[in-house]
Design an enzyme around this catalytic site. Sequence first.
Site, mmCIF file in Angstrom:
data_model
loop_
_atom_site.group_PDB
_atom_site.id
_atom_site.type_symbol
_atom_site.label_atom_id
_atom_site.label_comp_id
_atom_site.label_asym_id
_atom_site.label_seq_id
_atom_site.Cartn_x
_atom_site.Cartn_y
_atom_site.Cartn_z
ATOM 1 N N ASN A 67 -6.045 0.592 -6.355
ATOM 2 C CA ASN A 67 -5.862 -0.856 -6.369
ATOM 3 C C ASN A 67 -6.938 -1.500 -7.259
ATOM 4 O O ASN A 67 -7.839 -2.189 -6.781
ATOM 5 C CB ASN A 67 -5.901 -1.400 -4.942
ATOM 6 C CG ASN A 67 -5.490 -2.850 -4.852
ATOM 7 O OD1 ASN A 67 -5.296 -3.519 -5.858
ATOM 8 N ND2 ASN A 67 -5.378 -3.351 -3.634
ATOM 9 N N GLU A 96 0.807 -1.214 0.000
ATOM 10 C CA GLU A 96 0.000 0.000 0.000
ATOM 11 C C GLU A 96 0.844 1.271 0.000
ATOM 12 O O GLU A 96 0.344 2.361 0.251
ATOM 13 C CB GLU A 96 -0.974 -0.008 1.179
ATOM 14 C CG GLU A 96 -2.046 -1.066 1.012
ATOM 15 C CD GLU A 96 -3.108 -1.040 2.100
ATOM 16 O OE1 GLU A 96 -2.921 -0.339 3.128
ATOM 17 O OE2 GLU A 96 -4.123 -1.724 1.919
ATOM 18 N N VAL A 105 -2.800 -11.214 0.475
ATOM 19 C CA VAL A 105 -2.260 -12.466 -0.036
ATOM 20 C C VAL A 105 -0.901 -12.146 -0.647
ATOM 21 O O VAL A 105 -0.779 -11.207 -1.444
ATOM 22 C CB VAL A 105 -3.201 -13.093 -1.089
ATOM 23 C CG1 VAL A 105 -2.579 -14.345 -1.689
ATOM 24 C CG2 VAL A 105 -4.559 -13.410 -0.474
ATOM 25 N N TYR A 160 -13.480 -7.391 -5.950
ATOM 26 C CA TYR A 160 -14.620 -7.198 -5.051
ATOM 27 C C TYR A 160 -15.914 -6.962 -5.831
ATOM 28 O O TYR A 160 -16.970 -7.493 -5.481
ATOM 29 C CB TYR A 160 -14.363 -6.038 -4.093
ATOM 30 C CG TYR A 160 -13.172 -6.242 -3.182
ATOM 31 C CD1 TYR A 160 -12.870 -7.487 -2.642
ATOM 32 C CD2 TYR A 160 -12.331 -5.184 -2.861
ATOM 33 C CE1 TYR A 160 -11.772 -7.671 -1.813
ATOM 34 C CE2 TYR A 160 -11.239 -5.351 -2.022
ATOM 35 C CZ TYR A 160 -10.964 -6.596 -1.508
ATOM 36 O OH TYR A 160 -9.886 -6.764 -0.684
ATOM 37 N N GLY A 214 -6.898 -18.512 -5.714
ATOM 38 C CA GLY A 214 -8.115 -18.671 -4.925
ATOM 39 C C GLY A 214 -7.951 -18.400 -3.445
ATOM 40 O O GLY A 214 -8.899 -18.554 -2.685
ATOM 41 N N GLY A 221 -7.301 -15.463 -1.782
ATOM 42 C CA GLY A 221 -8.051 -14.279 -1.349
ATOM 43 C C GLY A 221 -9.540 -14.543 -1.299
ATOM 44 O O GLY A 221 -10.224 -14.151 -0.348
ATOM 45 N N GLU A 269 -10.533 -5.378 8.428
ATOM 46 C CA GLU A 269 -9.478 -4.362 8.487
ATOM 47 C C GLU A 269 -8.415 -4.607 7.424
ATOM 48 O O GLU A 269 -8.002 -3.684 6.729
ATOM 49 C CB GLU A 269 -8.837 -4.355 9.879
ATOM 50 C CG GLU A 269 -7.681 -3.404 10.032
ATOM 51 C CD GLU A 269 -8.062 -1.926 10.000
ATOM 52 O OE1 GLU A 269 -7.158 -1.093 9.829
ATOM 53 O OE2 GLU A 269 -9.254 -1.589 10.135
ATOM 54 N N GLY A 272 -4.142 -15.240 -7.445
ATOM 55 C CA GLY A 272 -4.690 -15.933 -8.606
ATOM 56 C C GLY A 272 -4.929 -17.412 -8.381
ATOM 57 O O GLY A 272 -5.327 -18.131 -9.298
#
Length: 166
Positions: free
Chosen positions: A125, A27, A88, A132, A96, A98, A84, A94
């Site tokens: 991101n 991040e 990964v 999501y 699975g 996450g 929070e 890629g």
Amino acid sequence: MAIAIRKAESADVGLILEFIRALAVFEREPDAVTATEADLLRDGFGDQPYFQCLIAEYDSKPAGFAFYFFNYSTWTGRPGLYLEDLFVHPEFRGLGVGKALLARVAAIAVDKNCPRLQWEVLDWNTPAVDFYAGLGASFLDEWRNVRMTGDALRKLAALDAVEMTP
């Protein structure tokens, strides 16, 4: 190739901190983490834990984590679950991991009768935003996150002149 999700234990605080630091690097805030293993041990594994944590393993190797806690919705009159951190390691993306972590967190929310699972994602991101959205998440663009820290927090706290009675 197998994904295993397990509840973190006190012996995992070093690993949890490694995940937190790796997320901070991702991040673009590598120096922002001030949490210590002692902090995580105290706040997550005592009599009244402030957070819960899941560890994902891929072929028995630490692959990712989900760090969450419960909040409360005054509108629904029910607890909600706030995610929070979800992280990964790049070499396990890629595969699975996450999705498995997020599904387990969702299952916990449903099991606890939480009407909401909520989290934040950085606007830059785009892989996460797309991930999501693909799972059906809603983005609350009209809401603004608000945070107060440091001097501003202490200055506001100093204005507290109300005496609380037990």
